[in-house]
Design a protein around this motif. Structure first.
Motif, PDB file in Angstrom:
ATOM      1  N   PHE A  20       0.835  -1.198   0.000  1.00 49.62           N
ATOM      2  CA  PHE A  20       0.000   0.000   0.000  1.00 49.62           C
ATOM      3  C   PHE A  20       0.868   1.246   0.000  1.00 49.62           C
ATOM      4  O   PHE A  20       2.049   1.183   0.340  1.00 49.62           O
ATOM      5  CB  PHE A  20      -0.928  -0.010   1.228  1.00 49.62           C
ATOM      6  CG  PHE A  20      -1.749  -1.264   1.304  1.00 49.62           C
ATOM      7  CD1 PHE A  20      -2.911  -1.382   0.574  1.00 49.62           C
ATOM      8  CD2 PHE A  20      -1.321  -2.343   2.056  1.00 49.62           C
ATOM      9  CE1 PHE A  20      -3.655  -2.552   0.604  1.00 49.62           C
ATOM     10  CE2 PHE A  20      -2.048  -3.524   2.103  1.00 49.62           C
ATOM     11  CZ  PHE A  20      -3.222  -3.621   1.372  1.00 49.62           C
ATOM     12  N   ARG A  25      -3.753   3.357   4.533  1.00 46.94           N
ATOM     13  CA  ARG A  25      -4.325   2.398   3.572  1.00 46.94           C
ATOM     14  C   ARG A  25      -4.062   0.956   4.020  1.00 46.94           C
ATOM     15  O   ARG A  25      -4.913   0.080   3.845  1.00 46.94           O
ATOM     16  CB  ARG A  25      -3.764   2.649   2.177  1.00 46.94           C
ATOM     17  CG  ARG A  25      -4.243   3.962   1.607  1.00 46.94           C
ATOM     18  CD  ARG A  25      -3.506   4.312   0.336  1.00 46.94           C
ATOM     19  NE  ARG A  25      -3.713   5.706   0.015  1.00 46.94           N
ATOM     20  CZ  ARG A  25      -4.189   6.138  -1.135  1.00 46.94           C
ATOM     21  NH1 ARG A  25      -4.499   5.298  -2.089  1.00 46.94           N
ATOM     22  NH2 ARG A  25      -4.344   7.427  -1.346  1.00 46.94           N
ATOM     23  N   SER A  28      -6.592   0.220   6.676  1.00 49.43           N
ATOM     24  CA  SER A  28      -7.927   0.039   6.088  1.00 49.43           C
ATOM     25  C   SER A  28      -8.069  -1.380   5.553  1.00 49.43           C
ATOM     26  O   SER A  28      -9.104  -2.031   5.741  1.00 49.43           O
ATOM     27  CB  SER A  28      -8.158   1.052   4.968  1.00 49.43           C
ATOM     28  OG  SER A  28      -8.200   2.365   5.488  1.00 49.43           O
ATOM     29  N   PHE A  29      -7.019  -1.865   4.915  1.00 58.15           N
ATOM     30  CA  PHE A  29      -7.011  -3.237   4.415  1.00 58.15           C
ATOM     31  C   PHE A  29      -7.106  -4.235   5.575  1.00 58.15           C
ATOM     32  O   PHE A  29      -7.899  -5.179   5.528  1.00 58.15           O
ATOM     33  CB  PHE A  29      -5.741  -3.489   3.591  1.00 58.15           C
ATOM     34  CG  PHE A  29      -5.562  -4.922   3.189  1.00 58.15           C
ATOM     35  CD1 PHE A  29      -6.294  -5.463   2.145  1.00 58.15           C
ATOM     36  CD2 PHE A  29      -4.654  -5.735   3.853  1.00 58.15           C
ATOM     37  CE1 PHE A  29      -6.123  -6.799   1.776  1.00 58.15           C
ATOM     38  CE2 PHE A  29      -4.479  -7.056   3.492  1.00 58.15           C
ATOM     39  CZ  PHE A  29      -5.220  -7.590   2.439  1.00 58.15           C
ATOM     40  N   GLU A  81      -8.692  -2.186  -3.623  1.00 52.35           N
ATOM     41  CA  GLU A  81      -7.364  -1.644  -3.339  1.00 52.35           C
ATOM     42  C   GLU A  81      -7.547  -0.351  -2.548  1.00 52.35           C
ATOM     43  O   GLU A  81      -8.382   0.473  -2.879  1.00 52.35           O
ATOM     44  CB  GLU A  81      -6.614  -1.380  -4.635  1.00 52.35           C
ATOM     45  CG  GLU A  81      -6.290  -2.648  -5.379  1.00 52.35           C
ATOM     46  CD  GLU A  81      -5.443  -2.402  -6.602  1.00 52.35           C
ATOM     47  OE1 GLU A  81      -4.714  -1.404  -6.643  1.00 52.35           O
ATOM     48  OE2 GLU A  81      -5.530  -3.225  -7.525  1.00 52.35           O
ATOM     49  N   PHE A  82      -6.789  -0.208  -1.500  1.00 51.33           N
ATOM     50  CA  PHE A  82      -6.939   0.961  -0.621  1.00 51.33           C
ATOM     51  C   PHE A  82      -5.887   2.001  -0.927  1.00 51.33           C
ATOM     52  O   PHE A  82      -4.835   1.777  -1.385  1.00 51.33           O
ATOM     53  CB  PHE A  82      -6.847   0.536   0.845  1.00 51.33           C
ATOM     54  CG  PHE A  82      -8.029  -0.302   1.265  1.00 51.33           C
ATOM     55  CD1 PHE A  82      -9.182   0.311   1.706  1.00 51.33           C
ATOM     56  CD2 PHE A  82      -7.981  -1.681   1.208  1.00 51.33           C
ATOM     57  CE1 PHE A  82     -10.284  -0.452   2.094  1.00 51.33           C
ATOM     58  CE2 PHE A  82      -9.070  -2.447   1.592  1.00 51.33           C
ATOM     59  CZ  PHE A  82     -10.223  -1.841   2.031  1.00 51.33           C
TER      60      PHE A  82
END
Length: 82
Positions: A20, A25, A28-29, A81-82
């Motif tokens: 990431f 991010r 977040s994943f 995808e973040f």
């Protein structure tokens, strides 16, 4: 049992590293993985760092990869995808 695309079979586990742009991010994943894993009642090992998360799947009771691992790996692979 076939290894899902993007994953590597490492002995009794399936492993994949997701990369990431930044820590936010990545987290977040991680939170999305936690949600999917709880829904499946099957929980991976996660190694989290600034811009990546390594996911390791194995059915500990069986000591090997089972269909539950493959299904969860495919679900994780479908996360945005973040």
């Amino acid at each position: 049992m076939e290894t899902p695309a993007g994953w590597t079979r490492n002995g009794p586990t399936l492993v994949r590293t997701f990369k990431f742009k930044d820590f936010t991010r990545t987290m977040s994943f991680v939170n999305a993985v936690a949600h999917v894993a709880n829904a499946a009642d099957h929980h991976p090992d996660l190694l989290v760092s600034y811009g990546k998360c390594e996911v390791t799947l194995s059915t500990h009771d069986a000591g090997t990869v089972t269909p539950k691992d493959v299904v969860l790996a495919m679900s994780i692979s479908k996360l945005p995808e973040f």
